[in-house]
Write an enzyme that holds these catalytic residues in place. Structure first.
Site, PDB file in Angstrom:
ATOM      1  N   SER A  25       0.865  -1.191   0.000  1.00 22.26           N
ATOM      2  CA  SER A  25       0.000   0.000   0.000  1.00 22.26           C
ATOM      3  C   SER A  25       0.896   1.235   0.000  1.00 22.26           C
ATOM      4  O   SER A  25       1.664   1.456   0.941  1.00 22.26           O
ATOM      5  CB  SER A  25      -0.878   0.016   1.252  1.00 22.26           C
ATOM      6  OG  SER A  25      -1.409   1.312   1.441  1.00 22.26           O
ATOM      7  N   ASP A  52      -4.492   4.198  -1.956  1.00 18.45           N
ATOM      8  CA  ASP A  52      -5.607   4.497  -1.047  1.00 18.45           C
ATOM      9  C   ASP A  52      -6.127   5.897  -1.325  1.00 18.45           C
ATOM     10  O   ASP A  52      -5.478   6.883  -0.974  1.00 18.45           O
ATOM     11  CB  ASP A  52      -5.123   4.406   0.401  1.00 18.45           C
ATOM     12  CG  ASP A  52      -4.894   2.970   0.823  1.00 18.45           C
ATOM     13  OD1 ASP A  52      -3.805   2.660   1.331  1.00 18.45           O
ATOM     14  OD2 ASP A  52      -5.797   2.160   0.619  1.00 18.45           O
ATOM     15  N   HIS A  83      -8.196   1.770  -4.098  1.00 16.72           N
ATOM     16  CA  HIS A  83      -9.105   1.503  -2.967  1.00 16.72           C
ATOM     17  C   HIS A  83      -9.803   2.818  -2.662  1.00 16.72           C
ATOM     18  O   HIS A  83      -9.201   3.727  -2.071  1.00 16.72           O
ATOM     19  CB  HIS A  83      -8.281   0.995  -1.774  1.00 16.72           C
ATOM     20  CG  HIS A  83      -9.069   0.778  -0.533  1.00 16.72           C
ATOM     21  ND1 HIS A  83      -8.452   0.603   0.693  1.00 16.72           N
ATOM     22  CD2 HIS A  83     -10.403   0.685  -0.317  1.00 16.72           C
ATOM     23  CE1 HIS A  83      -9.376   0.420   1.624  1.00 16.72           C
ATOM     24  NE2 HIS A  83     -10.570   0.464   1.050  1.00 16.72           N
ATOM     25  N   GLY A 161      -2.604   4.342   8.067  1.00 18.53           N
ATOM     26  CA  GLY A 161      -1.736   3.179   8.161  1.00 18.53           C
ATOM     27  C   GLY A 161      -1.221   3.035   9.578  1.00 18.53           C
ATOM     28  O   GLY A 161      -1.462   3.884  10.435  1.00 18.53           O
ATOM     29  N   GLY A 162      -0.527   1.931   9.829  1.00 24.30           N
ATOM     30  CA  GLY A 162       0.135   1.732  11.108  1.00 24.30           C
ATOM     31  C   GLY A 162      -0.769   1.405  12.278  1.00 24.30           C
ATOM     32  O   GLY A 162      -0.370   1.538  13.440  1.00 24.30           O
ATOM     33  N   ASP A 192      -6.474  -5.914   4.734  1.00 21.46           N
ATOM     34  CA  ASP A 192      -5.774  -4.644   4.620  1.00 21.46           C
ATOM     35  C   ASP A 192      -5.850  -3.925   5.967  1.00 21.46           C
ATOM     36  O   ASP A 192      -6.930  -3.624   6.455  1.00 21.46           O
ATOM     37  CB  ASP A 192      -6.468  -3.817   3.521  1.00 21.46           C
ATOM     38  CG  ASP A 192      -5.839  -2.463   3.321  1.00 21.46           C
ATOM     39  OD1 ASP A 192      -6.366  -1.685   2.511  1.00 21.46           O
ATOM     40  OD2 ASP A 192      -4.826  -2.171   3.982  1.00 21.46           O
TER      41      ASP A 192
HETATM   42  C1  DX5 Z   1      -5.973   2.131   5.721  1.00 24.18           C
HETATM   43  C2  DX5 Z   1      -5.454   1.748   4.373  1.00 24.18           C
HETATM   44  C3  DX5 Z   1      -4.386   0.682   4.419  1.00 24.18           C
HETATM   45  C4  DX5 Z   1      -3.104   1.133   5.021  1.00 24.18           C
HETATM   46  C5  DX5 Z   1      -2.209  -0.050   5.251  1.00 24.18           C
HETATM   47  O1  DX5 Z   1      -7.142   2.864   5.560  1.00 24.18           O
HETATM   48  O2  DX5 Z   1      -6.511   1.243   3.587  1.00 24.18           O
HETATM   49  O3  DX5 Z   1      -4.088   0.248   3.083  1.00 24.18           O
HETATM   50  O4  DX5 Z   1      -2.469   2.012   4.196  1.00 24.18           O
HETATM   51  O5  DX5 Z   1      -2.065  -0.103   6.594  1.00 24.18           O
HETATM   52  P1  DX5 Z   1      -0.774  -0.708   7.301  1.00 24.18           P
HETATM   53  O6  DX5 Z   1       0.260   0.387   7.332  1.00 24.18           O
HETATM   54  O7  DX5 Z   1      -1.281  -1.105   8.657  1.00 24.18           O
HETATM   55  O8  DX5 Z   1      -0.312  -1.880   6.479  1.00 24.18           O
END
Ligand code: DX5
Length: 245
Positions: A25, A52, A83, A161-162, A192
């Site tokens: 991502s 995203d 997405h 993320g995170g 995800d």
């Molecule tokens: C959250 C996004 C995810 C994110 C991935 O809304 O859709 O794709 O970027 O998250 P982590 O960093 O946890 O892999």
């Protein structure tokens, strides 16, 4: 004159699980070095890239739009999945398709016209995916499961993320995989959010076969290739060889 939309895929007889796929991502990438990050992910054998798109309404964050999809399209041969974490996603399908997305994922919660949105994606001859948030029941997808290419079971609340992996979603993934074996066995189940070496096996055991990760790849201490290698090592044994030389 647009050609007629491709007929909806017939129900596939295949009862085997679809192949495993690792999808970085880009939300977690360094946007000051995006071309380098994309090249590193491609060289390390990523199966495709996730972009995203966030509008600050459907999720409490603002990220990227069609312009970034088009910029990424110019940088890589990898397939791109958009997405759409936006309200009224049907308004953003054509711009995402025009920008070069190969697969477009819309949220069940984001539109009262889910079937129309998925039909619109398919009319562009793109793969159509539907996403549901952690608290959204799998049953809300019953009418569209027979013909979508991918179901994204969010393992975090979307927007950032995170975050921590929500393990309770594995029960929903298991139920989805059982239902898909009956109505659409070739359909991918993507997860995800909070996917890393420790949580990937939990999602795989429940029936997921596509793993999106941002932090675990782009914030890995050893770099992008090490991050992807750690996730590949966490896959069930039969799937570990990288797809590309
Ligand atoms: C959250 C996004 C995810 C994110 C991935 O809304 O859709 O794709 O970027 O998250 P982590 O960093 O946890 O892999």
């Amino acid at each position: 004159m647009m050609p007629p939309p491709a007929p909806r895929p017939v129900r596939l007889a295949r009862k085997t699980m679809p192949p495993w796929q690792l999808v970085p991502s880009l939300l977690a990438a360094d946007f000051g070095r995006l071309a380098e990050e994309i090249a590193a992910a491609e060289a390390a054998g990523a199966d495709r890239l996730q972009l995203d798109v966030m509008d600050g309404h459907f999720v409490p964050n603002l990220s990227m739009g069609p312009m970034v999809i088009a910029a990424v399209r110019r940088q890589t041969r990898l397939r791109l999945e958009a997405h759409l974490m936006v309200e009224r996603p049907e308004n953003w399908i054509a711009p995402a398709a025009d920008a070069g997305a190969d697969l477009i994922i819309v949220h069940q919660e984001a539109t009262p016209h889910l079937e129309r949105a998925l039909e619109l994606i398919q009319s562009r001859r793109l793969a159509a995916g539907v996403a549901i948030n952690p608290a959204t029941p799998a049953a809300t997808l019953e009418q569209v499961l027979p013909y979508v290419r991918l179901v994204l079971a969010m393992t975090v609340n979307p927007g950032f993320g995170g975050q921590q992996f929500i393990a309770a979603v594995t029960g929903k993934i298991r139920a989805l995989r059982r239902r898909l074996q009956a109505v659409n066995p070739a359909c991918d189940i993507e997860v995800d959010g909070g996917i890393e070496a420790e949580t990937l096996p939990l999602a795989a055991a429940a029936g997921a076969n596509v793993f999106v990760a941002g932090t675990a790849i782009f914030a890995h201490s050893g770099g992008v290739a090490a991050g992807l290698a750690a996730l590949r090592a966490a896959l069930p044994r039969c799937a570990r060889a990288p797809r590309r030389a």
